[in-house]
Enzyme design. Sequence first.
Site, PDB file in Angstrom:
ATOM      1  N   CYS A 113     -58.065  39.883  88.302  1.00  0.00           N
ATOM      2  CA  CYS A 113     -59.001  40.714  89.088  1.00  0.00           C
ATOM      3  C   CYS A 113     -60.180  41.484  88.626  1.00  0.00           C
ATOM      4  O   CYS A 113     -60.414  41.423  87.464  1.00  0.00           O
ATOM      5  CB  CYS A 113     -58.046  41.516  89.354  1.00  0.00           C
ATOM      6  SG  CYS A 113     -58.646  42.627  90.933  1.00  0.00           S
TER       7      CYS A 113
ATOM      8  N   ASP B 200     -46.958  46.419  92.703  1.00  0.00           N
ATOM      9  CA  ASP B 200     -47.975  47.487  91.508  1.00  0.00           C
ATOM     10  C   ASP B 200     -47.717  48.608  91.253  1.00  0.00           C
ATOM     11  O   ASP B 200     -46.561  49.458  91.960  1.00  0.00           O
ATOM     12  CB  ASP B 200     -49.763  47.529  92.432  1.00  0.00           C
ATOM     13  CG  ASP B 200     -50.887  48.042  91.212  1.00  0.00           C
ATOM     14  OD1 ASP B 200     -49.806  48.044  89.788  1.00  0.00           O
ATOM     15  OD2 ASP B 200     -51.815  48.940  91.178  1.00  0.00           O
TER      16      ASP B 200
HETATM   17  O1  LIG Z   1     -58.913  47.274  89.430  1.00  0.00           O
HETATM   18  C1  LIG Z   1     -59.209  48.530  89.840  1.00  0.00           C
HETATM   19  O2  LIG Z   1     -60.031  49.181  89.357  1.00  0.00           O
HETATM   20  C2  LIG Z   1     -58.973  48.307  91.395  1.00  0.00           C
HETATM   21  C3  LIG Z   1     -58.979  50.091  92.421  1.00  0.00           C
HETATM   22  C4  LIG Z   1     -58.682  50.082  93.191  1.00  0.00           C
HETATM   23  C5  LIG Z   1     -57.715  49.469  93.715  1.00  0.00           C
HETATM   24  C6  LIG Z   1     -56.714  48.620  92.984  1.00  0.00           C
HETATM   25  C7  LIG Z   1     -57.587  48.288  91.860  1.00  0.00           C
HETATM   26  N1  LIG Z   1     -57.891  47.017  90.841  1.00  0.00           N
HETATM   27  C8  LIG Z   1     -55.636  46.114  91.160  1.00  0.00           C
HETATM   28  O3  LIG Z   1     -54.979  46.647  90.524  1.00  0.00           O
HETATM   29  C9  LIG Z   1     -53.551  45.832  89.857  1.00  0.00           C
HETATM   30  C10 LIG Z   1     -52.803  46.651  89.074  1.00  0.00           C
HETATM   31  O4  LIG Z   1     -54.171  46.815  87.869  1.00  0.00           O
HETATM   32  P1  LIG Z   1     -54.179  47.242  86.092  1.00  0.00           P
HETATM   33  O5  LIG Z   1     -54.089  45.466  86.102  1.00  0.00           O
HETATM   34  O6  LIG Z   1     -53.097  47.871  86.029  1.00  0.00           O
HETATM   35  O7  LIG Z   1     -55.361  47.235  85.961  1.00  0.00           O
HETATM   36  C11 LIG Z   1     -54.530  45.080  90.187  1.00  0.00           C
HETATM   37  O8  LIG Z   1     -53.605  44.369  91.165  1.00  0.00           O
HETATM   38  C12 LIG Z   1     -55.923  44.750  90.653  1.00  0.00           C
HETATM   39  O9  LIG Z   1     -55.851  43.908  91.788  1.00  0.00           O
END
Ligand SMILES: O=C(O)c1ccccc1N[C@@H]1O[C@H](COP(=O)(O)O)[C@@H](O)[C@H]1O
Length: 217
Positions: free
Chosen positions: A7, A133
């Site tokens: 992502c 998450d």
């Molecule tokens: O990645 C981002 O900035 C974000 C912003 C707002 C909502 C979701 C976002 N990303 C998602 O967050 C999770 C976990 O991220 P991490 O691996 O802990 O950095 C993932 O599902 C992203 O799709």
Amino acid sequence: MFRIKICGVRAAEDVRAAEAAGADCIGLNFYPPSVRYLQPEAAALLVEATPTLKSAGVFVNEPVDRVREIAETVKLDWVQLHGDETLQTGRDLIAAGLSVIRAVRLPTTELTAATIDAIVLPWAEIGARILLDADGGPQFGGSGQRLDWDGIGRWAAQASLNDWILAGGLNPVNVGDAIVRSRAAAVDVASGTESAPGQKDPAKIAAFVDNAKAVWA
Ligand SMILES: O=C(O)c1ccccc1N[C@@H]1O[C@H](COP(=O)(O)O)[C@@H](O)[C@H]1O
């Protein structure tokens, strides 16, 4: 369905790195305050360039019509609702023919099966795919915080769902342990495959995919 989603891709080289590594899906971020945000028109070019990978758009509290418009422009396979969207928003998007991923933000403390079920089941019942998450506070997502994988594993052992996705603080070093302990069959990563916020690192993407697949092999 996809098993490994990378992502926050923002450039053609990020997409190539995800493809080369053997990921299944890229995530495009449409939450303007995020360091991973990109314009829908730029995202459409990335998706067009990669017919082999699935694509998911990340949205935070956007109106239904805006989500639909972006999904159509970008030709998204999934829309990932990562804010405080209501069940009715989920229903409306599903009724409009979109495949919805509901990102459920759980506390980073110890989790029980009852806690997870109470949050997850209403969304599963309307036909959304579930992504677990960590609650990163005002950031909504991409915070790099991790969940109680053992608590999730106990929930997963008795859950009726099996196509849910684990996210939250995953990286190449911990993804194998996270899968084993949580019993996840799909994973999603944003910050853990970066060299700096918003900057993808091809070596980390490759190692993340390798280490996840090694557990499932
Ligand atoms: O990645 C981002 O900035 C974000 C912003 C707002 C909502 C979701 C976002 N990303 C998602 O967050 C999770 C976990 O991220 P991490 O691996 O802990 O950095 C993932 O599902 C992203 O799709």
